[in-house]
Design a protein around this motif. Structure first.
Motif, PDB file in Angstrom:
ATOM      1  N   HIS B  35       0.791  -1.213  -0.051  1.00  0.00           N
ATOM      2  CA  HIS B  35       0.109   0.120  -0.128  1.00  0.00           C
ATOM      3  C   HIS B  35       0.666   1.277   0.084  1.00  0.00           C
ATOM      4  O   HIS B  35       0.578   2.263  -0.738  1.00  0.00           O
ATOM      5  CB  HIS B  35      -0.851   0.217   1.229  1.00  0.00           C
ATOM      6  N   GLY B  36       1.976   1.370   0.799  1.00  0.00           N
ATOM      7  CA  GLY B  36       2.687   2.219   1.023  1.00  0.00           C
ATOM      8  C   GLY B  36       3.668   2.852  -0.251  1.00  0.00           C
ATOM      9  O   GLY B  36       3.520   4.004  -0.506  1.00  0.00           O
ATOM     10  N   GLU B  37       3.868   1.877  -1.015  1.00  0.00           N
ATOM     11  CA  GLU B  37       4.489   2.021  -2.151  1.00  0.00           C
ATOM     12  C   GLU B  37       3.705   2.587  -3.368  1.00  0.00           C
ATOM     13  O   GLU B  37       3.742   3.410  -4.165  1.00  0.00           O
ATOM     14  CB  GLU B  37       5.169   0.713  -2.715  1.00  0.00           C
ATOM     15  N   LEU B  38       2.275   1.670  -3.392  1.00  0.00           N
ATOM     16  CA  LEU B  38       1.713   2.027  -4.695  1.00  0.00           C
ATOM     17  C   LEU B  38       0.809   3.294  -4.650  1.00  0.00           C
ATOM     18  O   LEU B  38       0.350   3.763  -5.646  1.00  0.00           O
ATOM     19  CB  LEU B  38       0.607   0.719  -4.753  1.00  0.00           C
ATOM     20  N   LEU B  39       0.403   3.742  -3.539  1.00  0.00           N
ATOM     21  CA  LEU B  39      -0.685   4.918  -3.243  1.00  0.00           C
ATOM     22  C   LEU B  39      -0.194   5.945  -4.178  1.00  0.00           C
ATOM     23  O   LEU B  39      -0.987   6.635  -4.955  1.00  0.00           O
ATOM     24  CB  LEU B  39      -0.863   5.126  -1.817  1.00  0.00           C
ATOM     25  N   LEU B  40       0.800   6.570  -3.862  1.00  0.00           N
ATOM     26  CA  LEU B  40       1.138   8.005  -4.457  1.00  0.00           C
ATOM     27  C   LEU B  40       1.461   7.763  -5.919  1.00  0.00           C
ATOM     28  O   LEU B  40       0.700   8.752  -6.692  1.00  0.00           O
ATOM     29  CB  LEU B  40       2.440   8.400  -3.620  1.00  0.00           C
ATOM     30  N   PRO B  41       2.036   6.831  -6.558  1.00  0.00           N
ATOM     31  CA  PRO B  41       1.978   6.902  -7.779  1.00  0.00           C
ATOM     32  C   PRO B  41       0.628   6.564  -8.626  1.00  0.00           C
ATOM     33  O   PRO B  41       0.348   7.276  -9.349  1.00  0.00           O
ATOM     34  CB  PRO B  41       2.948   5.446  -8.128  1.00  0.00           C
ATOM     35  N   ALA B  42      -0.361   5.959  -7.799  1.00  0.00           N
ATOM     36  CA  ALA B  42      -1.648   5.788  -8.343  1.00  0.00           C
ATOM     37  C   ALA B  42      -2.265   7.188  -8.375  1.00  0.00           C
ATOM     38  O   ALA B  42      -2.890   7.630  -9.546  1.00  0.00           O
ATOM     39  CB  ALA B  42      -2.532   4.771  -7.300  1.00  0.00           C
ATOM     40  N   VAL B  43      -2.190   7.838  -7.366  1.00  0.00           N
ATOM     41  CA  VAL B  43      -2.577   9.402  -7.281  1.00  0.00           C
ATOM     42  C   VAL B  43      -2.391  10.175  -8.470  1.00  0.00           C
ATOM     43  O   VAL B  43      -2.915  10.651  -9.234  1.00  0.00           O
ATOM     44  CB  VAL B  43      -2.447   9.993  -5.796  1.00  0.00           C
ATOM     45  N   ASP B  44      -0.932   9.859  -8.670  1.00  0.00           N
ATOM     46  CA  ASP B  44      -0.138  10.745  -9.664  1.00  0.00           C
ATOM     47  C   ASP B  44      -0.887  10.343 -11.172  1.00  0.00           C
ATOM     48  O   ASP B  44      -0.984  11.060 -12.074  1.00  0.00           O
ATOM     49  CB  ASP B  44       1.305  10.658  -9.783  1.00  0.00           C
ATOM     50  N   ARG B  45      -1.029   8.836 -11.355  1.00  0.00           N
ATOM     51  CA  ARG B  45      -1.516   8.425 -12.509  1.00  0.00           C
ATOM     52  C   ARG B  45      -3.094   8.848 -12.817  1.00  0.00           C
ATOM     53  O   ARG B  45      -3.187   9.265 -13.890  1.00  0.00           O
ATOM     54  CB  ARG B  45      -1.635   6.806 -12.504  1.00  0.00           C
ATOM     55  N   VAL B  46      -3.694   8.908 -11.733  1.00  0.00           N
ATOM     56  CA  VAL B  46      -5.245   9.196 -11.946  1.00  0.00           C
ATOM     57  C   VAL B  46      -5.358  10.814 -12.322  1.00  0.00           C
ATOM     58  O   VAL B  46      -6.331  11.082 -13.139  1.00  0.00           O
ATOM     59  CB  VAL B  46      -5.984   8.926 -10.763  1.00  0.00           C
ATOM     60  N   LEU B  47      -4.361  11.534 -11.815  1.00  0.00           N
ATOM     61  CA  LEU B  47      -4.620  12.920 -12.017  1.00  0.00           C
ATOM     62  C   LEU B  47      -4.023  13.229 -13.451  1.00  0.00           C
ATOM     63  O   LEU B  47      -4.457  13.937 -14.355  1.00  0.00           O
ATOM     64  CB  LEU B  47      -3.830  13.737 -11.137  1.00  0.00           C
ATOM     65  N   ALA B  48      -3.002  12.512 -13.841  1.00  0.00           N
ATOM     66  CA  ALA B  48      -2.573  12.619 -15.243  1.00  0.00           C
ATOM     67  C   ALA B  48      -3.587  12.041 -16.172  1.00  0.00           C
ATOM     68  O   ALA B  48      -3.853  12.752 -17.252  1.00  0.00           O
ATOM     69  CB  ALA B  48      -1.102  11.635 -15.359  1.00  0.00           C
ATOM     70  N   GLU B  49      -4.202  11.116 -15.833  1.00  0.00           N
ATOM     71  CA  GLU B  49      -5.452  10.440 -16.763  1.00  0.00           C
ATOM     72  C   GLU B  49      -6.677  11.434 -17.111  1.00  0.00           C
ATOM     73  O   GLU B  49      -6.942  11.935 -18.204  1.00  0.00           O
ATOM     74  CB  GLU B  49      -5.994   9.450 -16.298  1.00  0.00           C
ATOM     75  N   ALA B  50      -6.586  12.319 -15.958  1.00  0.00           N
ATOM     76  CA  ALA B  50      -7.631  13.094 -16.003  1.00  0.00           C
ATOM     77  C   ALA B  50      -7.179  14.697 -16.465  1.00  0.00           C
ATOM     78  O   ALA B  50      -8.021  15.581 -16.862  1.00  0.00           O
ATOM     79  CB  ALA B  50      -8.564  13.468 -14.682  1.00  0.00           C
ATOM     80  N   GLY B  51      -5.771  14.877 -16.797  1.00  0.00           N
ATOM     81  CA  GLY B  51      -5.259  15.804 -17.050  1.00  0.00           C
ATOM     82  C   GLY B  51      -5.357  17.112 -16.067  1.00  0.00           C
ATOM     83  O   GLY B  51      -5.694  18.405 -16.578  1.00  0.00           O
ATOM     84  N   LEU B  52      -5.480  16.661 -14.805  1.00  0.00           N
ATOM     85  CA  LEU B  52      -5.737  17.788 -13.729  1.00  0.00           C
ATOM     86  C   LEU B  52      -4.524  17.767 -12.798  1.00  0.00           C
ATOM     87  O   LEU B  52      -3.560  16.700 -12.654  1.00  0.00           O
ATOM     88  CB  LEU B  52      -6.847  17.374 -13.082  1.00  0.00           C
ATOM     89  N   ARG B  53      -4.464  18.772 -12.241  1.00  0.00           N
ATOM     90  CA  ARG B  53      -3.375  18.814 -11.199  1.00  0.00           C
ATOM     91  C   ARG B  53      -3.959  18.555  -9.664  1.00  0.00           C
ATOM     92  O   ARG B  53      -4.952  19.184  -9.475  1.00  0.00           O
ATOM     93  CB  ARG B  53      -2.534  20.038 -11.281  1.00  0.00           C
ATOM     94  N   LEU B  54      -3.148  18.299  -8.505  1.00  0.00           N
ATOM     95  CA  LEU B  54      -3.614  18.236  -7.344  1.00  0.00           C
ATOM     96  C   LEU B  54      -4.337  19.244  -6.678  1.00  0.00           C
ATOM     97  O   LEU B  54      -5.473  19.307  -6.047  1.00  0.00           O
ATOM     98  CB  LEU B  54      -2.738  17.460  -6.503  1.00  0.00           C
ATOM     99  N   ASP B  55      -3.850  20.320  -7.059  1.00  0.00           N
ATOM    100  CA  ASP B  55      -4.372  21.698  -6.572  1.00  0.00           C
ATOM    101  C   ASP B  55      -5.753  22.077  -7.106  1.00  0.00           C
ATOM    102  O   ASP B  55      -6.536  22.972  -6.797  1.00  0.00           O
ATOM    103  CB  ASP B  55      -3.325  22.841  -6.595  1.00  0.00           C
ATOM    104  N   ALA B  56      -6.150  21.189  -8.347  1.00  0.00           N
ATOM    105  CA  ALA B  56      -7.713  21.526  -8.375  1.00  0.00           C
ATOM    106  C   ALA B  56      -8.801  20.657  -7.623  1.00  0.00           C
ATOM    107  O   ALA B  56      -9.855  20.923  -7.818  1.00  0.00           O
ATOM    108  CB  ALA B  56      -7.945  20.936  -9.963  1.00  0.00           C
ATOM    109  N   VAL B  57      -8.211  19.953  -6.882  1.00  0.00           N
ATOM    110  CA  VAL B  57      -9.111  19.177  -5.967  1.00  0.00           C
ATOM    111  C   VAL B  57      -9.715  19.921  -4.962  1.00  0.00           C
ATOM    112  O   VAL B  57      -8.945  20.851  -4.298  1.00  0.00           O
ATOM    113  CB  VAL B  57      -8.319  17.994  -5.226  1.00  0.00           C
ATOM    114  N   THR B  58     -10.980  19.897  -4.619  1.00  0.00           N
ATOM    115  CA  THR B  58     -11.756  20.589  -3.553  1.00  0.00           C
ATOM    116  C   THR B  58     -11.962  19.883  -2.318  1.00  0.00           C
ATOM    117  O   THR B  58     -12.303  20.611  -1.458  1.00  0.00           O
ATOM    118  CB  THR B  58     -12.962  21.180  -4.305  1.00  0.00           C
ATOM    119  N   GLY B  59     -11.700  18.818  -2.511  1.00  0.00           N
ATOM    120  CA  GLY B  59     -12.052  17.865  -1.175  1.00  0.00           C
ATOM    121  C   GLY B  59     -11.430  16.584  -1.288  1.00  0.00           C
ATOM    122  O   GLY B  59     -11.444  15.929  -2.373  1.00  0.00           O
ATOM    123  N   ILE B  60     -10.877  15.952  -0.116  1.00  0.00           N
ATOM    124  CA  ILE B  60     -10.372  14.524  -0.160  1.00  0.00           C
ATOM    125  C   ILE B  60     -11.116  13.689   0.432  1.00  0.00           C
ATOM    126  O   ILE B  60     -11.908  13.953   1.584  1.00  0.00           O
ATOM    127  CB  ILE B  60      -9.062  14.370   0.657  1.00  0.00           C
TER     128      ILE B  60
END
Ligand code: ZN
Lengths: 361, 218
Positions: B35-60
């Motif tokens: 889990h520790g290894e996979l989570l951040l790269p997954a977040v990065d991938r999902v954002l890239a797929e959507a063409g968005l940056r993390l600072d566009a997020v309004t809530g977690i």
């Protein structure tokens, strides 16, 4: 200097949640939350209790460190975190926080070694580390003699304890003497009024054929406990001050003798001492005497920087930035047995470049 | 609204982005030990797929468990720290609720059960995919057999123990897409979602490893 790297460091390898902020070799903040009281009734650090406490304490401790330093997270040049060695679950909480923080802020991430951090912290006290530096790390968790020519890339183990850590021996003898916890300070206090030559306790691993730089405190511990028990069995009073002084002398005699010998053998003219046991007053005095006699300069940080803290992690992180070391990847994981020879965990590919697409500009 | 949802309370490391109407990107990998290894790269991938940056997020949105602790904390710590760095709210949702939502069952009652290891399951019963009937609990399957008898069940905990859950079926693990959709629905309805607090359900094992820092009572 304003152009020195501003780095936030996170430490969660045991029971202290530490967040420190440094600018180059200048300490700006050293925030700590400890779960030590929660472990007391178990007689030792319970990993799951420590991990739960780290999760609770992390965000407030980061906040506190930023306020203390008077800096904004946006201005940081990097985030450093203890990647190992330590308790696996505890480390993972810090690594998760550091990765998320670095990613969200668009800063490089440096997973660093806990032991190298203990050495590097001295830069916050005495300025840049001499190269090479001999380091004696003594605490409840470790006892090692390390030689480093560059704290960001080259740390060589000279020797280590083959059984108990030095700090553990202090705690155990304090318990036998009914002096309470923690053992280090209370033994130190009683020893000041005792005679260090009253009882000849054994010096472990100091024979001609023994490993020159390794330590052993288990035999000493047993010898002291037996000596006390024999007195008690005979119905005699235990001379607590003399026992404390003689025991402490045996420990610090071996530590300083081996450290100075390692310096001499390797032609190193500096010795740094770190870890919680570095607070021991007799260790400081004897190390000073022996270093002076051998023409070695001694460097010991103030006690708060010797015990586990976030500032030491930030100090090593700042050095990584200053020396252009490769940051860690976003898949950095905690490594409970990270070898002392790895001062940091460099990234294996260009994950950071890919990641920048999603970062603040 | 742009929600980033993540859940690490089951063997799945699952991340999704939800814009209030739909899931716009998601990733799920099953590997209980990384889990520790996979989570951040997954977040990065999902954002890239959507063409968005993390600072566009309004809530977690984060799954608060119950789940095996070490993995569970990876998601919670990541969510908390994102919230701190971005200055956005972090919403906690029970992982079992996410699984119930993913099960998409109109009429219950039914059971959601995940693997709690040590021959136990984390479980709760639901009236329908949006309505939980019981508080999440941790039990041995045999000890709850009577209470769940005859009910359909979803989740790896149900699939693992067919004696107790004979009619177990998919989904097996948590899904951040479902978690995000559920949270979006609740937020749109004006509901307040709780702050993320880990649901451990068990006291810590008081085992002190050998050769570790000694701490004795004062
Ligand atoms: Zn340490």
């Amino acid at each position: 200097m304003a152009d020195e790297p501003l780095v936030l460091g996170i430490e969660t390898s045991c029971d202290e949640t530490g967040v420190g902020i440094v600018r180059g070799t200048t300490l700006l903040a050293d925030a700590i939350a400890s779960s030590v009281d929660e472990h007391a009734r178990f007689g030792g650090v319970v990993p799951e209790v420590a991990s739960r406490a780290h999760l609770e304490a992390m965000v407030p401790t980061i906040d506190r460190a930023l306020k203390e330093a008077g800096v904004s997270a946006r201005d940081l040049d990097g985030i450093a975190v203890t990647a190992g060695p330590g308790l696996a679950g505890a480390l993972l909480v810090g690594v998760s926080a550091a990765k998320a923080y670095a990613y969200a802020l668009g800063k490089p991430l440096y997973g660093v070694n806990h032991l190298a951090s203990h050495i590097c912290v001295d830069q916050l006290e005495h300025g840049a580390l001499p190269e090479p530096t001999m380091a004696l790390l003594v605490s409840g968790g470790h006892s090692s003699l390390l030689l480093s020519s560059d704290i960001t890339s080259d740390v060589r183990p000279m020797g280590a304890t083959i059984d108990d850590a030095a700090g553990e021996a202090f705690d155990k003898i304090a318990r036998v003497l009914n002096l309470g916890f923690p053992g280090g300070p209370v033994i130190d206090r009683y020893a000041k009024e005792g005679d260090p030559r009253a009882i000849a306790f054994p010096r472990g691993l100091t024979g001609p054929r023994d490993a020159a730089y390794d330590f052993s405190f288990s035999g000493l511990k047993t010898a002291v406990a037996r000596w006390i028990e024999a007195r008690r069995a005979a119905g005699e009073d235990v001379p607590v001050r003399d026992v404390a002084a003689s025991f402490q002398e045996a420990v610090v005699d071996v530590l300083t003798r081996k450290a100075v010998r390692a310096c001499r053998d390797e032609g190193v003219d500096h010795l740094m001492i770190g870890g919680g046991v570095a607070a021991n007053s007799r260790l400081r005095v004897l190390a000073q005497e022996r270093c002076e006699a051998a023409g070695i300069r001694l460097r010991v940080p103030r006690p708060k920087l010797c015990t586990d803290n976030g500032a030491m992690v930030a100090a090593l992180g700042a050095e990584m930035v200053a020396r252009n070391r490769v940051p860690s990847s976003w898949d950095l994981s905690a490594d409970s047995s990270l070898p002392v020879t790895d001062p940091h965990v460099p990234g294996h590919d260009h994950v950071h470049e890919v990641g920048k697409e999603n970062l603040y500009s | 609204m742009l929600l980033l949802a993540l859940d690490t309370a089951t063997p799945a490391v699952t991340v999704a982005l939800h814009d209030g109407g739909d899931v716009i990107a998601s990733s799920s990998q099953v590997d209980a030990r990384r889990h520790g290894e996979l989570l951040l790269p997954a977040v990065d991938r999902v954002l890239a797929e959507a063409g968005l940056r993390l600072d566009a997020v309004t809530g977690i949105v984060v799954g608060v468990g119950p789940g095996p602790y070490t993995g569970l904390r990876v998601g919670l710590m990541t969510a908390d720290t994102f919230g701190l760095a971005l200055g956005v709210p972090v919403h906690g949702v029970c992982t079992l609720d996410g699984l119930a939502y993913a099960a998409d069952i109109e009429e219950g009652p039914f059971v959601v059960a995940t693997d709690a290891r040590r021959k136990e399951v984390y479980w709760a019963t639901y009236a329908d995919s949006r309505t939980r009937l019981t508080d999440p609990a941790v039990d041995r399957p045999a000890d709850i057999a009577e209470r769940v008898a005859g009910l359909p069940a979803v989740g790896a905990g149900a699939l693992l123990y067919p004696d107790t859950f004979p009619s177990a079926h998919e989904p097996e693990h948590a899904s951040a897409a479902a978690l995000a959709a559920l949270a979006a629905e609740r937020l749109a309805a004006g509901e307040e979602l709780p702050a993320p607090r880990p649901m451990y359900l068990r006291r810590p094992d008081a085992q002190v490893p050998k050769n570790y820092k000694v701490v004795t009572p004062k």
